[in-house]
Design a protein around this motif. Structure first.
Motif, PDB file in Angstrom:
ATOM      1  N   VAL A 189      13.186  -9.003   2.216  1.00  0.00           N
ATOM      2  CA  VAL A 189      13.666  -7.674   1.856  1.00  0.00           C
ATOM      3  C   VAL A 189      12.879  -7.120   0.679  1.00  0.00           C
ATOM      4  N   ALA A 190      12.605  -7.954  -0.317  1.00  0.00           N
ATOM      5  CA  ALA A 190      11.834  -7.487  -1.471  1.00  0.00           C
ATOM      6  C   ALA A 190      10.435  -7.054  -1.056  1.00  0.00           C
ATOM      7  N   ASP A 191       9.850  -7.778  -0.094  1.00  0.00           N
ATOM      8  CA  ASP A 191       8.521  -7.386   0.402  1.00  0.00           C
ATOM      9  C   ASP A 191       8.581  -6.041   1.113  1.00  0.00           C
ATOM     10  N   LEU A 192       9.623  -5.823   1.902  1.00  0.00           N
ATOM     11  CA  LEU A 192       9.746  -4.566   2.637  1.00  0.00           C
ATOM     12  C   LEU A 192       9.932  -3.390   1.683  1.00  0.00           C
ATOM     13  N   LEU A 193      10.687  -3.588   0.608  1.00  0.00           N
ATOM     14  CA  LEU A 193      10.869  -2.519  -0.371  1.00  0.00           C
ATOM     15  C   LEU A 193       9.544  -2.184  -1.063  1.00  0.00           C
ATOM     16  N   THR A 194       8.784  -3.237  -1.409  1.00  0.00           N
ATOM     17  CA  THR A 194       7.470  -3.006  -2.020  1.00  0.00           C
ATOM     18  C   THR A 194       6.538  -2.294  -1.054  1.00  0.00           C
ATOM     19  N   LEU A 195       6.562  -2.714   0.205  1.00  0.00           N
ATOM     20  CA  LEU A 195       5.707  -2.090   1.211  1.00  0.00           C
ATOM     21  C   LEU A 195       6.074  -0.630   1.419  1.00  0.00           C
ATOM     22  N   ALA A 196       7.371  -0.317   1.454  1.00  0.00           N
ATOM     23  CA  ALA A 196       7.796   1.074   1.630  1.00  0.00           C
ATOM     24  C   ALA A 196       7.293   1.943   0.481  1.00  0.00           C
ATOM     25  N   GLY A 197       7.353   1.427  -0.742  1.00  0.00           N
ATOM     26  CA  GLY A 197       6.841   2.185  -1.881  1.00  0.00           C
ATOM     27  C   GLY A 197       5.344   2.400  -1.796  1.00  0.00           C
ATOM     28  N   ALA A 198       4.603   1.361  -1.384  1.00  0.00           N
ATOM     29  CA  ALA A 198       3.146   1.492  -1.265  1.00  0.00           C
ATOM     30  C   ALA A 198       2.773   2.482  -0.166  1.00  0.00           C
ATOM     31  N   LEU A 199       3.486   2.459   0.951  1.00  0.00           N
ATOM     32  CA  LEU A 199       3.195   3.412   2.025  1.00  0.00           C
ATOM     33  C   LEU A 199       3.540   4.839   1.613  1.00  0.00           C
ATOM     34  N   GLU A 200       4.598   4.995   0.833  1.00  0.00           N
ATOM     35  CA  GLU A 200       4.934   6.349   0.362  1.00  0.00           C
ATOM     36  C   GLU A 200       3.810   6.935  -0.478  1.00  0.00           C
TER      37      GLU A 200
END
Length: 638
Positions: A189-200
């Motif tokens: 989950v922490a990886d997905l949150l980081t990935l969502a921020g990077a994609l934004e």
């Protein structure tokens, strides 16, 4: 012609990449109008201010790819209704599924991808990426990307939606789909949150107010034309800088030109491979790096596929672009232009310097350009990729054959934080291999290896450093376009280089090239040139002639001047002219309107208006007699 220049982390900022060639391009093509749309990579870069901009730059728009989106200029609102949220979930789900699928140009299975920071060569062919399963994933990526762009154009910006729970759940489903990338399956989950921020942050250009309201209505419509009013989009890379160009192509049919002097995707691979060595707080996890690399690869492939023309800076870059899906017929190599005037004096004196030296250790020659026949010069950053350790071992072999030989290591900048200990390691190795030597018991010892910094009293410029060289050495294991090698060629110096990147293409037979990580071959090549002054003179003169023919700023500007006109010849004027009632006015902007100057009208020569449109093209028609049809221009009458 009005050109939209799209940059990322460079021009017009005072620091960053692509500043120099963009500035030379704008100044060299000042007959055109340029609008600069720049993405900054850090707060430090944004606070550093702009370069001095020429008059050809009519407008500058900027936006950050860092921090939160609070200060980013955006279109419309960001609160979506139920229908818009459902549409966002569908589009983002398509994009997430594409970047989590294996086999694309950003997949970790790509040879020379993040697992190998020493990668320098591109694979031979990209035919297996052109169709099949990966072709379907490329279509899904494009469908998701442009679906998000249309949503942002019609209903407002995307930053909040891209960081929402809907986006995280879409990424989770894509990562846990059977057949997804191996690294994606391990995402937490922490990886997905980081990935969502990077994609934004990477997709922030989709929400910017840069596109104008020339077509359609809604939150995306603005009073300023923006990219809807340019004739050509010129992107400085195939990364996020190309996103505004892709959208301008989709919304307005604007042709896109992509120029890369270093492969943005390859640079991302190398930076991603180095991140595990960074502090834990600054490093992304393995799954995040895997998925971001896949996204960057898909984005680069989309930019190459949609561009009207792609101009690599050398054959090495061209191979990477072909491997990522660029069509060979739309690739055209344009070498980067450099200012040769800084090295003119040294080059004119130094081309024959070796012939005046009178052999090894001779004192022939005059001035700073005299070749003493025993000095090796290396310029660059003291980083592992430059392999100065191998150069020091090669110089030990040279010293055994030529005891009077010297090696000058000239630092041109500070290494990256991850390689901060490398300069100290090189100095310790030099002290171990070459203890200080003294002529007698009463003099101070001297080391044949010197560490110097460019810009100091002894070496105020690169030209002075090359002037002191008998042979210029490049020992890198990773290299793109070797700028330092071209500078040495401008100075008429013989060179010994490792076979990496575009070295062989640049040298073209005017210097010696050896395999990387081979100190013995490097030492043998240096000895061969130090022992033959006439050969050094011949190679130096040939190198200077080649550099002046291929790598000057003048040839670069001339190449892009022709490319701009060629692209415009295949793309008619797209901006519709309307009258006071909003009705279209056919032929209101003839082709000549793009060319500054005076043009002959129906009744002699008339001056052009401020936007270079001839006055006869915009003047109201003469009243027609009753009962007579439209009157032809005088030159068209029999």
């Amino acid at each position: 012609m009005r050109v939209g220049l799209l940059t990322e982390g460079g021009y017009p900022y005072a620091t960053g990449e692509a500043r120099v060639w963009c500035d030379r391009l704008v100044r060299g093509l000042d007959q055109h109008e340029f609008e600069v749309y720049a993405l900054s990579r850090s707060a430090r870069q944004a606070s550093g201010g702009f370069m001095e901009l020429p008059g050809a730059v009519r407008r500058v728009r900027t936006a950050p790819l860092w921090g939160d989106a609070a200060g980013t200029p955006r279109r419309g609102r960001e609160s979506y209704g139920r229908r818009e949220r459902r549409r966002f979930a569908e589009c983002f789900g398509e994009l997430a599924a594409a970047i989590s699928a294996p086999g694309g140009p950003g997949s970790p299975v790509v040879p020379d991808a993040p697992a190998s920071p020493d990668a320098t060569a591109a694979p031979e062919t990209g035919a297996e990426w052109a169709g099949g399963a990966d072709g379907r994933q490329a279509d899904r990526f494009a469908s998701g990307l442009y679906g998000l762009a249309d949503l942002a154009r019609e209903h407002g910006g995307l930053p909040a939606a891209l960081r929402s729970e809907t986006a995280v759940r879409a990424l989770e489903r894509a990562c846990h789909t059977p057949g997804a990338l191996h690294g994606a399956h391990q995402a937490r989950v922490a990886d997905l949150l980081t990935l969502a921020g990077a994609l934004e942050r990477a997709l922030r250009p989709l929400s910017l107010d840069w596109y104008g309201g020339g077509h359609g209505e809604g939150p995306g419509a603005t009073a300023e034309p923006g990219l809807s009013g340019v004739d050509l989009c010129h992107a400085a890379s195939a990364g996020p800088a190309a996103l505004p160009g892709l959208l301008a192509r989709r919304f307005f049919g604007t042709p896109l030109l992509v120029t890369e002097y270093g492969v943005r995707l390859r640079e991302y691979y190398l930076a991603s491979a180095a991140r595990p060595a960074a502090p834990r707080s600054a490093a992304h996890s393995g799954p995040v790096r895997t998925l971001l690399a896949s996204f960057q690869g898909r984005l680069a492939a989309e930019a190459y596929a949609r561009a009207a023309l792609v101009t690599p800076g050398n054959t090495h870059v061209r191979r990477w672009q072909e491997r990522c899906g660029a069509a060979p017929e739309r690739l055209r190599t344009v070498y980067p232009g450099m200012d040769a005037s800084r090295f003119a004096e040294v080059g004119e004196r130094g081309a024959g310097g070796a012939g005046r030296a009178g052999g090894l250790g001779g004192a022939g020659g005059t001035g700073a350009a005299a070749d003493d026949g025993r000095t090796l010069v290396w310029l660059g950053r003291l980083e592992p990729a430059r392999d100065v350790v191998a150069l020091l071992h090669a110089f030990a072999q040279v010293r055994r054959a030529l005891p009077r030989a010297r090696l000058r290591l000239v630092e041109t900048g500070r290494p990256a934080p991850a390689a901060a200990d490398y300069p100290a390691h090189c100095r310790a190795l030099a002290a171990h291999l070459f203890p200080d030597e003294a002529a007698d018991a009463h003099t101070v010892g001297d080391n044949p290896v010197s560490f110097e910094r460019l810009g100091g009293p002894e070496l105020p410029s690169a030209a002075e450093a090359y002037a002191a060289a008998g042979v210029v050495v490049l020992s890198s294991v990773v290299e793109g376009f070797p700028v330092g090698l071209v500078e040495a060629m401008f100075c008429g110096r013989a060179t010994v280089s490792t076979d990496v990147g575009a070295v062989c293409e640049v040298i073209g037979g005017t210097g010696l090239v050896v395999p990387p990580r081979n100190p013995r071959a490097l030492g043998d090549a240096c000895l061969a040139l130090l022992g033959d002054p006439e050969r050094r003179a011949r190679l130096g003169a040939a190198a200077r002639a080649r550099a002046l023919e291929l790598f000057t700023a003048e040839q670069n500007v001339a190449a892009f001047r022709g490319i701009y006109l060629e692209l415009m010849s295949h793309c008619p004027v797209r901006r519709d002219e309307t009258d006071e009632d909003g009705e279209p006015v056919p032929f209101a902007r003839p082709a000549e309107a793009h060319i500054p100057g005076r043009w002959a009208g129906r009744r002699g020569e008339a001056p052009a208006t401020a936007d270079h449109t001839p006055t006869w093209a915009t003047a109201p028609p003469d009243p027609e007699p009753l009962g007579v049809g439209p009157r032809l221009p005088e030159e068209a009458r029999p």
